[in-house]
Design a protein around this motif. Structure first.
Motif, mmCIF file in Angstrom:
data_model
loop_
_atom_site.group_PDB
_atom_site.id
_atom_site.type_symbol
_atom_site.label_atom_id
_atom_site.label_comp_id
_atom_site.label_asym_id
_atom_site.label_seq_id
_atom_site.Cartn_x
_atom_site.Cartn_y
_atom_site.Cartn_z
ATOM 1 N N LEU A 264 0.909 -1.108 -0.289
ATOM 2 C CA LEU A 264 -0.355 -0.253 -0.110
ATOM 3 C C LEU A 264 0.780 1.218 0.219
ATOM 4 N N VAL A 265 0.469 2.003 -0.876
ATOM 5 C CA VAL A 265 1.813 3.248 -1.319
ATOM 6 C C VAL A 265 0.323 4.552 -0.891
ATOM 7 N N SER B 156 -6.970 8.070 4.595
ATOM 8 C CA SER B 156 -5.880 6.724 4.330
ATOM 9 C C SER B 156 -4.866 6.008 4.700
ATOM 10 N N GLY B 157 -3.604 6.816 5.330
ATOM 11 C CA GLY B 157 -3.000 6.657 6.292
ATOM 12 C C GLY B 157 -3.023 5.451 7.298
ATOM 13 N N ALA B 158 -3.869 6.120 7.737
ATOM 14 C CA ALA B 158 -3.939 5.759 8.769
ATOM 15 C C ALA B 158 -4.614 4.253 8.400
ATOM 16 N N LEU B 159 -5.848 3.790 8.170
ATOM 17 C CA LEU B 159 -6.547 2.803 7.578
ATOM 18 C C LEU B 159 -5.370 1.619 6.790
ATOM 19 N N CYS B 160 -4.359 2.495 6.033
ATOM 20 C CA CYS B 160 -3.387 1.465 5.293
ATOM 21 C C CYS B 160 -2.504 1.131 6.762
ATOM 22 N N ILE C 13 -4.767 -2.078 8.823
ATOM 23 C CA ILE C 13 -4.784 -2.933 8.005
ATOM 24 C C ILE C 13 -3.268 -3.553 7.815
ATOM 25 N N ALA C 14 -2.220 -2.800 7.663
ATOM 26 C CA ALA C 14 -1.129 -3.698 7.624
ATOM 27 C C ALA C 14 -0.956 -4.146 9.379
ATOM 28 N N ALA C 15 -1.161 -4.015 10.892
ATOM 29 C CA ALA C 15 -0.886 -4.019 11.521
ATOM 30 C C ALA C 15 -2.429 -5.942 11.635
ATOM 31 N N GLU C 16 -3.261 -5.918 11.266
ATOM 32 C CA GLU C 16 -3.923 -7.145 11.046
ATOM 33 C C GLU C 16 -3.274 -8.416 9.852
ATOM 34 N N ASP C 17 -2.509 -8.249 9.104
ATOM 35 C CA ASP C 17 -1.758 -9.112 8.069
ATOM 36 C C ASP C 17 -0.456 -8.838 7.882
ATOM 37 N N GLY C 18 0.429 -9.321 8.427
ATOM 38 C CA GLY C 18 1.735 -9.224 8.009
ATOM 39 C C GLY C 18 2.412 -9.300 6.590
ATOM 40 N N ARG C 19 1.637 -9.580 5.793
ATOM 41 C CA ARG C 19 1.540 -9.777 4.303
ATOM 42 C C ARG C 19 2.004 -8.286 3.371
ATOM 43 N N ARG D 118 2.509 -4.275 3.258
ATOM 44 C CA ARG D 118 3.781 -3.540 3.942
ATOM 45 C C ARG D 118 2.381 -2.322 3.487
ATOM 46 N N VAL D 119 3.539 -0.885 3.964
ATOM 47 C CA VAL D 119 2.146 0.556 3.895
ATOM 48 C C VAL D 119 4.009 1.104 3.524
ATOM 49 N N PHE D 120 3.473 2.066 2.469
ATOM 50 C CA PHE D 120 4.750 2.947 2.010
ATOM 51 C C PHE D 120 4.094 4.593 2.595
#
Length: 268
Positions: free
Chosen positions: A36-37, A45-49, A52-58, A60-62
């Motif tokens: 997710l970029v 949107s940034g906080a939601l990214c 989502i990353a905290a819920e699934d180790g697959r 990655r957020v930039f």
């Protein structure tokens, strides 16, 4: 390393992003990473990214300052680790078995890309299937040149002969080809068309599957549908890049009148 990296540019997408991410993370094919970029979005949107990353180790957020969809996708390509790269817009989604079918097809044929059709979705609930760039089957270099490269070069605005749209999200791309030839996005308009054109000049084999696997929302608020204040300047830059590719690959020899036949003069 994952088999597929799915890149999603995120800008003003808080209303759609959860559904988009779920469609990727709940695929029947699980050997993937979701990149997710967040492109300097002014909403949540940034906080939601990050959530989502905290819920699934697959995932990655930039986070980056706003630079447009091309710069966001390029960062995703730079950070991708998968053998193949797929793209999804934040207001769109994949069918549950999309990546499994595409990856199985590309591996079975030892191809450089797999592609599919898609569904057009409207806010009122209407849905319409649209075929892929080519009929189902396997295509080598000559067929790719005739079926994708030359139409993308010369027919983009020739409505009498039909339009081949540069929908990048209908394909898997081999990351090694992107890296070896520095294939990236540029500009704010028709950037996906140039990306496809360049990629399929290098690709040796494409396999097309026979069903729509992507859901494309006809969203009037989409970034790609917003007004461009310098449309003419952007379009001229697009044309210069296209001319450069035509010269480098001698495409003018196969389609010498591609500019005249595409009604470019009336727009410039």
């Amino acid at each position: 390393m994952p088999a597929i990296s799915v890149i999603v540019p995120v800008y003003k997408a808080e209303a759609f992003l959860r559904g988009c991410a779920d469609s990727i993370l709940k695929q029947t094919f699980s050997d993937l990473e979701l990149i997710l970029v967040e492109d300097g979005s002014p909403d949540q949107s940034g906080a939601l990214c990050d959530a989502i990353a905290a819920e699934d180790g697959r995932v990655r957020v930039f986070h980056k300052p706003n630079g447009g969809v091309s710069s966001a996708r390029n960062l995703g390509i730079q950070e991708a680790q998968g053998d193949f790269v797929a793209f999804c817009d934040a207001d769109d989604s994949f069918a549950p078995n999309a990546l499994e079918l595409l990856y199985t097809a590309v591996q079975a044929e030892e191809a450089d890309s797999a592609g599919c059709g898609h569904y057009n979705l409207w806010p009122d609930g209407r849905k319409e299937a649209e075929a892929g760039a080519l009929p189902a089957g396997v295509y080598g270099p000559a067929a790719l040149r005739e079926g994708i490269v030359l139409p993308l070069l010369g027919q983009r605005l020739d409505f009498g002969r039909g339009v081949l749209n540069g929908f990048i999200w209908r394909f898997l791309f081999r990351r090694s080809i992107l890296q070896a030839h520095s294939i990236t996005f540029a500009g704010a308009y028709l950037e996906d068309e140039l990306f496809l054109l360049e990629y399929f000049l290098y690709a040796q084999k494409l396999v097309m599957v026979d069903q729509p696997l992507y859901f494309y929302l006809q969203n009037p608020a989409s970034v790609t549908k917003n007004y461009l204040p310098d449309y003419i300047g952007v379009f001229r830059a697009f044309m210069e890049r296209k001319r450069a590719l035509a010269r480098t690959w001698h495409l003018d020899e196969a389609l010498p009148d591609w500019e005249d036949n595409s009604n470019w003069a009336g727009l410039l």
